[in-house]
Design a protein around this motif. Structure first.
Motif, PDB file in Angstrom:
ATOM      1  N   VAL A 158       0.839  -1.198   0.000  1.00 23.96           N
ATOM      2  CA  VAL A 158       0.000   0.000   0.000  1.00 23.96           C
ATOM      3  C   VAL A 158       0.875   1.249   0.000  1.00 23.96           C
ATOM      4  O   VAL A 158       0.577   2.240  -0.675  1.00 23.96           O
ATOM      5  CB  VAL A 158      -0.955  -0.007   1.208  1.00 23.96           C
ATOM      6  CG1 VAL A 158      -1.748   1.298   1.277  1.00 23.96           C
ATOM      7  CG2 VAL A 158      -1.899  -1.193   1.124  1.00 23.96           C
ATOM      8  N   ARG A 159       1.994   1.202   0.744  1.00 20.75           N
ATOM      9  CA  ARG A 159       2.901   2.351   0.784  1.00 20.75           C
ATOM     10  C   ARG A 159       3.494   2.625  -0.600  1.00 20.75           C
ATOM     11  O   ARG A 159       3.607   3.777  -1.029  1.00 20.75           O
ATOM     12  CB  ARG A 159       4.003   2.117   1.816  1.00 20.75           C
ATOM     13  CG  ARG A 159       4.804   3.375   2.142  1.00 20.75           C
ATOM     14  CD  ARG A 159       5.666   3.207   3.369  1.00 20.75           C
ATOM     15  NE  ARG A 159       6.657   2.159   3.230  1.00 20.75           N
ATOM     16  CZ  ARG A 159       6.605   0.970   3.853  1.00 20.75           C
ATOM     17  NH1 ARG A 159       5.607   0.682   4.672  1.00 20.75           N
ATOM     18  NH2 ARG A 159       7.554   0.066   3.662  1.00 20.75           N
ATOM     19  N   GLN A 160       3.871   1.580  -1.317  1.00 18.09           N
ATOM     20  CA  GLN A 160       4.399   1.753  -2.669  1.00 18.09           C
ATOM     21  C   GLN A 160       3.330   2.306  -3.605  1.00 18.09           C
ATOM     22  O   GLN A 160       3.618   3.142  -4.472  1.00 18.09           O
ATOM     23  CB  GLN A 160       4.936   0.429  -3.194  1.00 18.09           C
ATOM     24  CG  GLN A 160       6.196  -0.048  -2.487  1.00 18.09           C
ATOM     25  CD  GLN A 160       6.595  -1.455  -2.893  1.00 18.09           C
ATOM     26  OE1 GLN A 160       6.128  -1.978  -3.903  1.00 18.09           O
ATOM     27  NE2 GLN A 160       7.436  -2.092  -2.095  1.00 18.09           N
ATOM     28  N   LEU A 161       2.099   1.843  -3.424  1.00 18.36           N
ATOM     29  CA  LEU A 161       0.990   2.345  -4.231  1.00 18.36           C
ATOM     30  C   LEU A 161       0.805   3.839  -4.005  1.00 18.36           C
ATOM     31  O   LEU A 161       0.650   4.617  -4.956  1.00 18.36           O
ATOM     32  CB  LEU A 161      -0.291   1.593  -3.876  1.00 18.36           C
ATOM     33  CG  LEU A 161      -1.571   2.017  -4.603  1.00 18.36           C
ATOM     34  CD1 LEU A 161      -1.514   1.616  -6.064  1.00 18.36           C
ATOM     35  CD2 LEU A 161      -2.795   1.417  -3.927  1.00 18.36           C
ATOM     36  N   MET A 162       0.849   4.264  -2.738  1.00 15.13           N
ATOM     37  CA  MET A 162       0.642   5.672  -2.433  1.00 15.13           C
ATOM     38  C   MET A 162       1.837   6.528  -2.848  1.00 15.13           C
ATOM     39  O   MET A 162       1.678   7.691  -3.222  1.00 15.13           O
ATOM     40  CB  MET A 162       0.373   5.843  -0.942  1.00 15.13           C
ATOM     41  CG  MET A 162      -0.936   5.232  -0.472  1.00 15.13           C
ATOM     42  SD  MET A 162      -2.374   5.835  -1.392  1.00 15.13           S
ATOM     43  CE  MET A 162      -2.353   7.573  -0.943  1.00 15.13           C
ATOM     44  N   ALA A 163       3.049   5.963  -2.791  1.00 15.44           N
ATOM     45  CA  ALA A 163       4.246   6.728  -3.136  1.00 15.44           C
ATOM     46  C   ALA A 163       4.212   7.220  -4.572  1.00 15.44           C
ATOM     47  O   ALA A 163       4.736   8.300  -4.882  1.00 15.44           O
ATOM     48  CB  ALA A 163       5.497   5.890  -2.894  1.00 15.44           C
ATOM     49  N   GLN A 164       3.580   6.464  -5.474  1.00 15.44           N
ATOM     50  CA  GLN A 164       3.533   6.884  -6.874  1.00 15.44           C
ATOM     51  C   GLN A 164       2.648   8.118  -7.063  1.00 15.44           C
ATOM     52  O   GLN A 164       2.680   8.753  -8.118  1.00 15.44           O
ATOM     53  CB  GLN A 164       3.024   5.745  -7.759  1.00 15.44           C
ATOM     54  CG  GLN A 164       1.535   5.459  -7.621  1.00 15.44           C
ATOM     55  CD  GLN A 164       1.026   4.443  -8.623  1.00 15.44           C
ATOM     56  OE1 GLN A 164       1.689   4.129  -9.607  1.00 15.44           O
ATOM     57  NE2 GLN A 164      -0.171   3.931  -8.382  1.00 15.44           N
ATOM     58  N   ASN A 165       1.886   8.464  -6.032  1.00 12.91           N
ATOM     59  CA  ASN A 165       0.982   9.598  -6.122  1.00 12.91           C
ATOM     60  C   ASN A 165       1.558  10.878  -5.513  1.00 12.91           C
ATOM     61  O   ASN A 165       0.844  11.875  -5.390  1.00 12.91           O
ATOM     62  CB  ASN A 165      -0.343   9.258  -5.436  1.00 12.91           C
ATOM     63  CG  ASN A 165      -1.074   8.148  -6.148  1.00 12.91           C
ATOM     64  OD1 ASN A 165      -1.281   8.216  -7.356  1.00 12.91           O
ATOM     65  ND2 ASN A 165      -1.456   7.112  -5.415  1.00 12.91           N
TER      66      ASN A 165
END
Length: 262
Positions: A158-165
């Motif tokens: 989830v952290r990697q998913l949010m980092a792209q934003n």
């Protein structure tokens, strides 16, 4: 609202190439998250991966599934991709279903990935409510972004998913419409009340991950009512991000389904 589109297609398109395929990502994603399947399909078909509103490089605004479905329709018309086959994952799957139900002539076939036309689908993200008030330093790189988010988001995926934003470099910040997304979470997690008797009669494929809870036997009656010509495929060992967990099997199912569309 017109959406940001990443388009791919065969180097030498032919009239026999078939209908275009529109690809819609999930919550906090962007069109490029479906890059593997887009690259595979683009060898023979025109493909359009869209950033849904408040995501990627698309404009920001209040969110609802009818509004997002209208965005997709407007963008399909603007790009001369109406009608098309529409594939959506998670939130994108709900958007694709809404588009098919409200504008069936625009959707020649429908592929819904690991989501049902019902409440639920995003409860495992476990995001803090005040994430949109995150304080950013003067400069951020990828490693710094990960460390900034770690105290708020324990789950690595989830952290990697949010980092792209997050916009990196100087003057970093959220690149997405996070306040609009957080305000709309009850609607995003839900499913709108639809007029009695509404249904999509076109061919429909639901693909679920074996280890994901988001399509269950309890969803069968509403899926049958809304999509009477659907079939359900389950991918062994895959979770909610089916296309990332089992990309080859996922693409095989999609390509087989597309080959069956006249």
């Amino acid at each position: 609202m017109l959406l940001n589109v990443s388009e791919r297609g065969p180097e030498h398109p032919t009239p026999a190439g078939g209908l275009p395929v529109v690809l819609l990502h999930g919550l906090f994603g962007r069109g490029r998250n479906l890059g593997f399947v887009q690259r595979k399909l683009a060898t023979t078909r025109r493909t359009l991966a869209m950033d849904l509103r408040n995501h990627g490089n698309s404009p920001h605004g209040p969110m609802s599934y009818p509004a997002m479905a209208q965005d997709v329709l407007d963008t399909m018309e603007q790009t001369h991709a109406n009608p098309a086959i529409v594939l959506g994952h998670s939130m994108g799957g709900k958007t694709a279903m809404m588009l098919a139900l409200t504008h069936p002539s625009a959707v020649k076939a429908l592929i819904v990935v690991d989501i049902a036309p019902a409440q639920g689908g995003f409860d495992r993200l476990d995001l803090p409510e005040n994430l949109d008030k995150l304080q950013f330093p003067a400069h951020l790189d990828l490693q710094g972004t990960n460390e900034l988010l770690r105290p708020f988001i324990a789950n690595d995926a989830v952290r990697q998913l949010m980092a792209q934003n997050i916009r990196q470099g100087d003057n970093p910040g959220w690149a997405i419409g996070l306040p609009e997304i957080m305000a709309a979470m009850p609607d995003i997690m839900g499913w709108p009340q639809l007029p009695a008797g509404i249904q999509y009669d076109g061919p429909t494929l639901f693909i679920r991950g074996e280890n994901s809870p988001y399509i269950s036997p309890a969803n069968g009656p509403v899926m049958n009512a809304l999509f009477p010509h659907h079939r359900l495929e389950s991918i062994s060992g895959a979770g909610h991000w089916v296309h990332a967990d089992a990309p080859r099997r996922f693409t095989e199912l999609v390509e087989d389904f597309l080959a069956s569309i006249p």
